[in-house]
Design a protein around this motif. Structure first.
Motif, PDB file in Angstrom:
ATOM      1  N   ARG A  38      58.409  21.715  48.900  1.00 49.28           N
ATOM      2  CA  ARG A  38      57.695  21.371  47.675  1.00 49.28           C
ATOM      3  C   ARG A  38      56.578  20.391  47.994  1.00 49.28           C
ATOM      4  O   ARG A  38      56.657  19.672  48.982  1.00 49.28           O
ATOM      5  CB  ARG A  38      58.625  20.797  46.619  1.00 49.28           C
ATOM      6  N   PRO A  39      55.549  20.358  47.174  1.00 49.16           N
ATOM      7  CA  PRO A  39      54.444  19.417  47.408  1.00 49.16           C
ATOM      8  C   PRO A  39      54.806  18.004  46.960  1.00 49.16           C
ATOM      9  O   PRO A  39      55.620  17.820  46.053  1.00 49.16           O
ATOM     10  CB  PRO A  39      53.315  19.983  46.549  1.00 49.16           C
ATOM     11  N   ILE A  40      54.206  17.017  47.625  1.00 48.48           N
ATOM     12  CA  ILE A  40      54.348  15.610  47.228  1.00 48.48           C
ATOM     13  C   ILE A  40      52.972  14.952  47.279  1.00 48.48           C
ATOM     14  O   ILE A  40      52.042  15.492  47.876  1.00 48.48           O
ATOM     15  CB  ILE A  40      55.334  14.840  48.145  1.00 48.48           C
ATOM     16  N   ARG A  41      52.869  13.803  46.639  1.00 49.57           N
ATOM     17  CA  ARG A  41      51.663  12.991  46.733  1.00 49.57           C
ATOM     18  C   ARG A  41      52.042  11.700  47.439  1.00 49.57           C
ATOM     19  O   ARG A  41      53.062  11.082  47.121  1.00 49.57           O
ATOM     20  CB  ARG A  41      51.107  12.669  45.350  1.00 49.57           C
ATOM     21  N   VAL A  42      51.254  11.295  48.421  1.00 43.97           N
ATOM     22  CA  VAL A  42      51.494  10.031  49.128  1.00 43.97           C
ATOM     23  C   VAL A  42      51.016   8.914  48.212  1.00 43.97           C
ATOM     24  O   VAL A  42      49.827   8.809  47.917  1.00 43.97           O
ATOM     25  CB  VAL A  42      50.756   9.993  50.486  1.00 43.97           C
ATOM     26  N   ALA A  43      51.957   8.074  47.751  1.00 42.92           N
ATOM     27  CA  ALA A  43      51.618   7.003  46.817  1.00 42.92           C
ATOM     28  C   ALA A  43      51.136   5.757  47.550  1.00 42.92           C
ATOM     29  O   ALA A  43      50.121   5.177  47.191  1.00 42.92           O
ATOM     30  CB  ALA A  43      52.817   6.669  45.943  1.00 42.92           C
ATOM     31  N   SER A  44      51.883   5.349  48.593  1.00 42.79           N
ATOM     32  CA  SER A  44      51.481   4.169  49.363  1.00 42.79           C
ATOM     33  C   SER A  44      52.175   4.211  50.720  1.00 42.79           C
ATOM     34  O   SER A  44      53.217   4.834  50.876  1.00 42.79           O
ATOM     35  CB  SER A  44      51.833   2.879  48.625  1.00 42.79           C
ATOM     36  N   ILE A  45      51.576   3.533  51.688  1.00 44.66           N
ATOM     37  CA  ILE A  45      52.117   3.479  53.040  1.00 44.66           C
ATOM     38  C   ILE A  45      52.619   2.060  53.293  1.00 44.66           C
ATOM     39  O   ILE A  45      51.885   1.095  53.106  1.00 44.66           O
ATOM     40  CB  ILE A  45      51.042   3.865  54.077  1.00 44.66           C
ATOM     41  N   PHE A  46      53.889   1.945  53.723  1.00 46.94           N
ATOM     42  CA  PHE A  46      54.500   0.647  53.979  1.00 46.94           C
ATOM     43  C   PHE A  46      54.402   0.238  55.443  1.00 46.94           C
ATOM     44  O   PHE A  46      54.321  -0.946  55.749  1.00 46.94           O
ATOM     45  CB  PHE A  46      55.978   0.649  53.574  1.00 46.94           C
ATOM     46  N   TYR A  61      47.884  14.478  49.600  1.00 49.00           N
ATOM     47  CA  TYR A  61      49.023  15.362  49.349  1.00 49.00           C
ATOM     48  C   TYR A  61      49.697  15.781  50.638  1.00 49.00           C
ATOM     49  O   TYR A  61      49.061  15.881  51.690  1.00 49.00           O
ATOM     50  CB  TYR A  61      48.577  16.611  48.575  1.00 49.00           C
ATOM     51  N   GLY A  62      50.993  16.026  50.564  1.00 46.43           N
ATOM     52  CA  GLY A  62      51.771  16.475  51.707  1.00 46.43           C
ATOM     53  C   GLY A  62      52.830  17.471  51.252  1.00 46.43           C
ATOM     54  O   GLY A  62      52.794  17.966  50.115  1.00 46.43           O
ATOM     55  N   THR A  63      53.800  17.723  52.114  1.00 43.70           N
ATOM     56  CA  THR A  63      54.834  18.713  51.841  1.00 43.70           C
ATOM     57  C   THR A  63      56.182  18.208  52.323  1.00 43.70           C
ATOM     58  O   THR A  63      56.293  17.683  53.426  1.00 43.70           O
ATOM     59  CB  THR A  63      54.523  20.028  52.608  1.00 43.70           C
ATOM     60  N   VAL A  64      57.211  18.391  51.494  1.00 47.54           N
ATOM     61  CA  VAL A  64      58.576  18.155  51.939  1.00 47.54           C
ATOM     62  C   VAL A  64      58.956  19.364  52.782  1.00 47.54           C
ATOM     63  O   VAL A  64      58.758  20.504  52.358  1.00 47.54           O
ATOM     64  CB  VAL A  64      59.551  18.006  50.748  1.00 47.54           C
ATOM     65  N   LEU A  65      59.466  19.121  53.990  1.00 47.65           N
ATOM     66  CA  LEU A  65      59.827  20.199  54.908  1.00 47.65           C
ATOM     67  C   LEU A  65      61.335  20.285  55.068  1.00 47.65           C
ATOM     68  O   LEU A  65      62.028  19.274  55.015  1.00 47.65           O
ATOM     69  CB  LEU A  65      59.211  19.962  56.288  1.00 47.65           C
TER      70      LEU A  65
END
Length: 110
Positions: A53-61, A20-24
């Motif tokens: 708002r919170p986000i979930r990291v789905a995948s790293i490109f 999980y992360g955060t939009v800043l």
């Protein structure tokens, strides 16, 4: 978006972000210069941000020269294997929303 590095993975020399992360939102920024006790200097930026708002990291490109990842909104669907942790995360983001309101910052999706 801010998502912290997984330090346990880094200790194994693996690159991984926390789930999980955060939009800043950037509130202000200015140049900054730090000088070490040996006289070496480093130029950077001093940035003041607020979590939106919170986000979930789905995948790293990609990881170099910067991280590029797909993220998913979790504002209304935050789940966790640990219900107590998910509850605490919701409490923290509710407090962030209250603080945003007090300082007059509108969040994405508010």
């Amino acid at each position: 978006v801010h998502a912290a590095l997984d330090h346990e993975a880094a200790a194994r020399r693996e690159f991984r972000l926390h789930k999980y992360g955060t939009v800043l939102k950037i509130l202000s920024q200015k140049p900054s210069k730090q000088t070490s006790k040996y006289g070496d200097s480093s130029v950077s930026r001093l940035v003041t941000v607020v979590g939106v708002r919170p986000i979930r990291v789905a995948s790293i490109f990609q990881t170099d020269p910067f991280v590029l990842a797909a993220v998913e909104d979790t504002s209304h669907t935050l789940t966790s294997d640990c219900p107590a942790r998910a509850s605490r995360v919701r409490e923290v983001f509710a407090e962030c929303a209250r603080l945003r309101s007090e300082i007059g910052v509108e969040g994405v999706g508010d």
